[in-house]
Motif scaffolding. Sequence first.
Motif, PDB file in Angstrom:
ATOM      1  N   ASP A   1     -16.658  -9.478  -7.742  1.00  0.00           N
ATOM      2  CA  ASP A   1     -15.557  -8.516  -7.630  1.00  0.00           C
ATOM      3  C   ASP A   1     -14.743  -8.525  -8.914  1.00  0.00           C
ATOM      4  OD1 ASP A   1     -13.553  -6.809  -6.936  1.00  0.00           O
ATOM      5  OD2 ASP A   1     -12.961  -7.846  -5.109  1.00  0.00           O
ATOM      6  N   LEU A   2     -14.982  -7.531  -9.759  1.00  0.00           N
ATOM      7  CA  LEU A   2     -14.256  -7.417 -11.020  1.00  0.00           C
ATOM      8  C   LEU A   2     -12.924  -6.693 -10.873  1.00  0.00           C
ATOM      9  CD1 LEU A   2     -17.141  -6.443 -13.490  1.00  0.00           C
ATOM     10  CD2 LEU A   2     -16.249  -8.717 -12.957  1.00  0.00           C
ATOM     11  N   SER A   3     -12.628  -6.175  -9.690  1.00  0.00           N
ATOM     12  CA  SER A   3     -11.461  -5.310  -9.513  1.00  0.00           C
ATOM     13  C   SER A   3     -10.194  -6.054  -9.128  1.00  0.00           C
ATOM     14  CB  SER A   3     -11.759  -4.251  -8.446  1.00  0.00           C
ATOM     15  OG  SER A   3     -11.821  -4.830  -7.151  1.00  0.00           O
ATOM     16  N   VAL A   4     -10.252  -7.375  -8.905  1.00  0.00           N
ATOM     17  CA  VAL A   4      -9.120  -8.090  -8.315  1.00  0.00           C
ATOM     18  C   VAL A   4      -7.856  -7.995  -9.162  1.00  0.00           C
ATOM     19  CG1 VAL A   4     -10.449  -9.661  -6.871  1.00  0.00           C
ATOM     20  CG2 VAL A   4     -10.065 -10.237  -9.284  1.00  0.00           C
ATOM     21  N   GLY A   5      -7.986  -8.052 -10.483  1.00  0.00           N
ATOM     22  CA  GLY A   5      -6.815  -7.938 -11.339  1.00  0.00           C
ATOM     23  C   GLY A   5      -6.141  -6.593 -11.204  1.00  0.00           C
ATOM     24  N   SER A   6      -6.939  -5.532 -11.144  1.00  0.00           N
ATOM     25  CA  SER A   6      -6.387  -4.189 -10.987  1.00  0.00           C
ATOM     26  C   SER A   6      -5.751  -3.995  -9.610  1.00  0.00           C
ATOM     27  CB  SER A   6      -7.487  -3.145 -11.203  1.00  0.00           C
ATOM     28  OG  SER A   6      -7.976  -3.205 -12.526  1.00  0.00           O
ATOM     29  N   LEU A   7      -6.335  -4.619  -8.581  1.00  0.00           N
ATOM     30  CA  LEU A   7      -5.747  -4.528  -7.248  1.00  0.00           C
ATOM     31  C   LEU A   7      -4.424  -5.276  -7.184  1.00  0.00           C
ATOM     32  CD1 LEU A   7      -8.827  -4.813  -4.852  1.00  0.00           C
ATOM     33  CD2 LEU A   7      -7.801  -2.813  -5.929  1.00  0.00           C
ATOM     34  N   MET A   8      -4.293  -6.357  -7.941  1.00  0.00           N
ATOM     35  CA  MET A   8      -3.010  -7.036  -8.053  1.00  0.00           C
ATOM     36  C   MET A   8      -1.970  -6.096  -8.662  1.00  0.00           C
ATOM     37  SD  MET A   8      -4.025 -10.885  -9.383  1.00  0.00           S
ATOM     38  CE  MET A   8      -2.292 -11.306  -9.650  1.00  0.00           C
ATOM     39  N   ALA A   9      -2.379  -5.339  -9.666  1.00  0.00           N
ATOM     40  CA  ALA A   9      -1.461  -4.396 -10.317  1.00  0.00           C
ATOM     41  C   ALA A   9      -1.024  -3.297  -9.350  1.00  0.00           C
ATOM     42  CB  ALA A   9      -2.124  -3.791 -11.552  1.00  0.00           C
ATOM     43  N   ILE A  10      -1.955  -2.800  -8.539  1.00  0.00           N
ATOM     44  CA  ILE A  10      -1.618  -1.766  -7.558  1.00  0.00           C
ATOM     45  C   ILE A  10      -0.641  -2.309  -6.524  1.00  0.00           C
ATOM     46  CG2 ILE A  10      -2.539  -0.359  -5.671  1.00  0.00           C
ATOM     47  CD1 ILE A  10      -5.086  -0.002  -7.347  1.00  0.00           C
ATOM     48  N   SER A  11      -0.939  -3.487  -6.003  1.00  0.00           N
ATOM     49  CA  SER A  11      -0.054  -4.121  -5.025  1.00  0.00           C
ATOM     50  C   SER A  11       1.327  -4.367  -5.618  1.00  0.00           C
ATOM     51  CB  SER A  11      -0.668  -5.439  -4.555  1.00  0.00           C
ATOM     52  OG  SER A  11       0.233  -6.179  -3.762  1.00  0.00           O
ATOM     53  N   GLY A  12       1.338  -4.883  -6.849  1.00  0.00           N
ATOM     54  CA  GLY A  12       2.599  -5.164  -7.520  1.00  0.00           C
ATOM     55  C   GLY A  12       3.395  -3.931  -7.863  1.00  0.00           C
ATOM     56  N   ALA A  13       2.715  -2.808  -8.031  1.00  0.00           N
ATOM     57  CA  ALA A  13       3.411  -1.557  -8.316  1.00  0.00           C
ATOM     58  C   ALA A  13       3.962  -0.908  -7.048  1.00  0.00           C
ATOM     59  CB  ALA A  13       2.466  -0.583  -9.027  1.00  0.00           C
ATOM     60  N   LEU A  14       3.203  -1.002  -5.966  1.00  0.00           N
ATOM     61  CA  LEU A  14       3.579  -0.310  -4.726  1.00  0.00           C
ATOM     62  C   LEU A  14       4.751  -0.981  -4.019  1.00  0.00           C
ATOM     63  CD1 LEU A  14       3.046   1.839  -2.574  1.00  0.00           C
ATOM     64  CD2 LEU A  14       1.336   0.298  -1.567  1.00  0.00           C
ATOM     65  N   ALA A  15       4.756  -2.296  -3.930  1.00  0.00           N
ATOM     66  CA  ALA A  15       5.788  -3.000  -3.155  1.00  0.00           C
ATOM     67  C   ALA A  15       7.209  -2.674  -3.614  1.00  0.00           C
ATOM     68  CB  ALA A  15       5.533  -4.506  -3.195  1.00  0.00           C
ATOM     69  N   PRO A  16       7.537  -2.752  -4.922  1.00  0.00           N
ATOM     70  CA  PRO A  16       8.907  -2.418  -5.335  1.00  0.00           C
ATOM     71  C   PRO A  16       9.276  -0.959  -5.058  1.00  0.00           C
ATOM     72  CG  PRO A  16       7.772  -3.631  -7.063  1.00  0.00           C
ATOM     73  CD  PRO A  16       6.736  -3.240  -6.056  1.00  0.00           C
ATOM     74  N   MET A  17       8.301  -0.067  -5.138  1.00  0.00           N
ATOM     75  CA  MET A  17       8.581   1.343  -4.860  1.00  0.00           C
ATOM     76  C   MET A  17       9.045   1.532  -3.429  1.00  0.00           C
ATOM     77  SD  MET A  17       5.345   3.091  -6.872  1.00  0.00           S
ATOM     78  CE  MET A  17       5.849   4.760  -6.424  1.00  0.00           C
ATOM     79  N   ILE A  18       8.547   0.673  -2.519  1.00  0.00           N
ATOM     80  CA  ILE A  18       8.932   0.790  -1.107  1.00  0.00           C
ATOM     81  C   ILE A  18      10.265   0.105  -0.847  1.00  0.00           C
ATOM     82  CG2 ILE A  18       8.305   0.150   1.255  1.00  0.00           C
ATOM     83  CD1 ILE A  18       5.365   0.469   0.443  1.00  0.00           C
ATOM     84  N   PHE A  19      10.418  -1.179  -1.254  1.00  0.00           N
ATOM     85  CA  PHE A  19      11.662  -1.872  -0.886  1.00  0.00           C
ATOM     86  C   PHE A  19      12.860  -1.445  -1.745  1.00  0.00           C
ATOM     87  CE2 PHE A  19       9.748  -5.397  -3.561  1.00  0.00           C
ATOM     88  CZ  PHE A  19      10.685  -5.403  -4.574  1.00  0.00           C
ATOM     89  N   MET A  20      12.601  -0.736  -2.850  1.00  0.00           N
ATOM     90  CA  MET A  20      13.696  -0.177  -3.639  1.00  0.00           C
ATOM     91  C   MET A  20      13.994   1.270  -3.258  1.00  0.00           C
ATOM     92  SD  MET A  20      12.690  -1.831  -7.361  1.00  0.00           S
ATOM     93  CE  MET A  20      14.027  -1.061  -8.270  1.00  0.00           C
ATOM     94  N   GLY A  21      13.249   1.775  -2.255  1.00  0.00           N
ATOM     95  CA  GLY A  21      13.524   3.112  -1.731  1.00  0.00           C
ATOM     96  C   GLY A  21      13.094   4.251  -2.625  1.00  0.00           C
ATOM     97  N   LYS A  22      12.119   4.038  -3.517  1.00  0.00           N
ATOM     98  CA  LYS A  22      11.684   5.098  -4.418  1.00  0.00           C
ATOM     99  C   LYS A  22      10.778   6.111  -3.729  1.00  0.00           C
ATOM    100  CE  LYS A  22      11.982   2.324  -8.665  1.00  0.00           C
ATOM    101  NZ  LYS A  22      11.241   1.811  -9.841  1.00  0.00           N
ATOM    102  N   ILE A  23      10.120   5.702  -2.658  1.00  0.00           N
ATOM    103  CA  ILE A  23       9.253   6.625  -1.920  1.00  0.00           C
ATOM    104  C   ILE A  23      10.040   7.312  -0.826  1.00  0.00           C
ATOM    105  CG2 ILE A  23       7.174   6.810  -0.498  1.00  0.00           C
ATOM    106  CD1 ILE A  23       6.024   4.436  -1.988  1.00  0.00           C
ATOM    107  N   PHE A  24      10.727   6.539  -0.005  1.00  0.00           N
ATOM    108  CA  PHE A  24      11.642   7.060   1.008  1.00  0.00           C
ATOM    109  C   PHE A  24      12.667   5.972   1.312  1.00  0.00           C
ATOM    110  CE2 PHE A  24       7.752   5.496   2.986  1.00  0.00           C
ATOM    111  CZ  PHE A  24       8.226   4.481   3.813  1.00  0.00           C
ATOM    112  N   PRO A  25      13.911   6.364   1.583  1.00  0.00           N
ATOM    113  CA  PRO A  25      14.962   5.366   1.805  1.00  0.00           C
ATOM    114  C   PRO A  25      14.788   4.630   3.130  1.00  0.00           C
ATOM    115  CG  PRO A  25      15.798   7.575   2.192  1.00  0.00           C
ATOM    116  CD  PRO A  25      14.421   7.751   1.651  1.00  0.00           C
ATOM    117  N   ILE A  26      15.002   3.325   3.076  1.00  0.00           N
ATOM    118  CA  ILE A  26      14.970   2.481   4.267  1.00  0.00           C
ATOM    119  C   ILE A  26      16.279   1.691   4.281  1.00  0.00           C
ATOM    120  CG2 ILE A  26      13.761   0.670   5.533  1.00  0.00           C
ATOM    121  CD1 ILE A  26      11.219   1.453   4.044  1.00  0.00           C
TER     122      ILE A  26
END
Length: 334
Positions: free
Chosen positions: A80-105
Amino acid sequence: MTELARPSTASGTRTRGFDLFGFLARYGMVIALTLLMGFNLAYTQNFATMQTLNVNLTQVCTIVIVAVGMTLVIATGGIDLSVGSLMAISGALAPMIFMGKIFPIGNIYVAVTLAMIAAILVASLFGLFNGWLVARFRIQPIVATLVLFIAGRGIAQVMTNGNLQTFRVPQFQWIGLARPFNIPAQVMIMIMLVAVAAWVLKRTVFGRSILAVGGNEKASEFAGIDVSKIKLAVYAISGSCAGLAGLIVIAINSSSDANLVGSGMELDAIAAVAVGGTLLSGGKATIIGTLLGALTIQLVRYTLLANGVPDAAALVVKAIIIALAVWLQQQHRT
């Protein structure tokens, strides 16, 4: 002339010589760790301190977490050569959610919980995509996962517009900064994950099926094992582990950089698996060995840096250790 009687054992079979390569393949990591620790205790200042222990464990945790998923994939004969890129996706998505950039919570605890679940789930789904390419279309794993190795980091960069996301959210950052009982939280997570994965691989039908698929895929099919489901599962697990590691990295750094999170992680994880004794051809795997392999590589690097050896030289030594471990595997098999 009468033939001299040959010496025999009580069972009537000839005694076997000492298998040096087998001994080194099985106990080499333990011996190496023991020697490294002895050297550091004798010659490296401040080695026997909790601070040094925490530093080394913190640096190795994400590698081990990703390498656990990688071990299961390699055990099936994949990669699995994709693990580093999947870390980047996970790391990018989480702040967008808990900082309310996608929708406010409104509730931060709800936002953080949702962010962590969503990030790991998305990484798992991308891992499932890898497994689908491998199982459904029988694409070589190195080629199938190369797709997300390239595209995955691009997806993370598009999600963040290439911008650095900074934050101070203790409710989220506990996963990387908390010290319950003076033990880093990520170390506790790593230990639990290693324990569960080792038990699954050794004690469950699923674990035995993983090894069977890696050992002989055709025979596994004849034995009634659903090879496609096993491959889908291990790549999904690998994606989940990468997603979790991505969360830990950004929590430690208090920021998420899609260009850097997980960079080179696929190589570190594969190295830990190979050095730990898992056959890269599949069919034999050891989670504890993967843990010891990662610890050995980390301790070698720490030892060299602490004693004034440049990091570039440490990388060369790391490559030599990997080559030696693979060579020992081949010698033991022959």
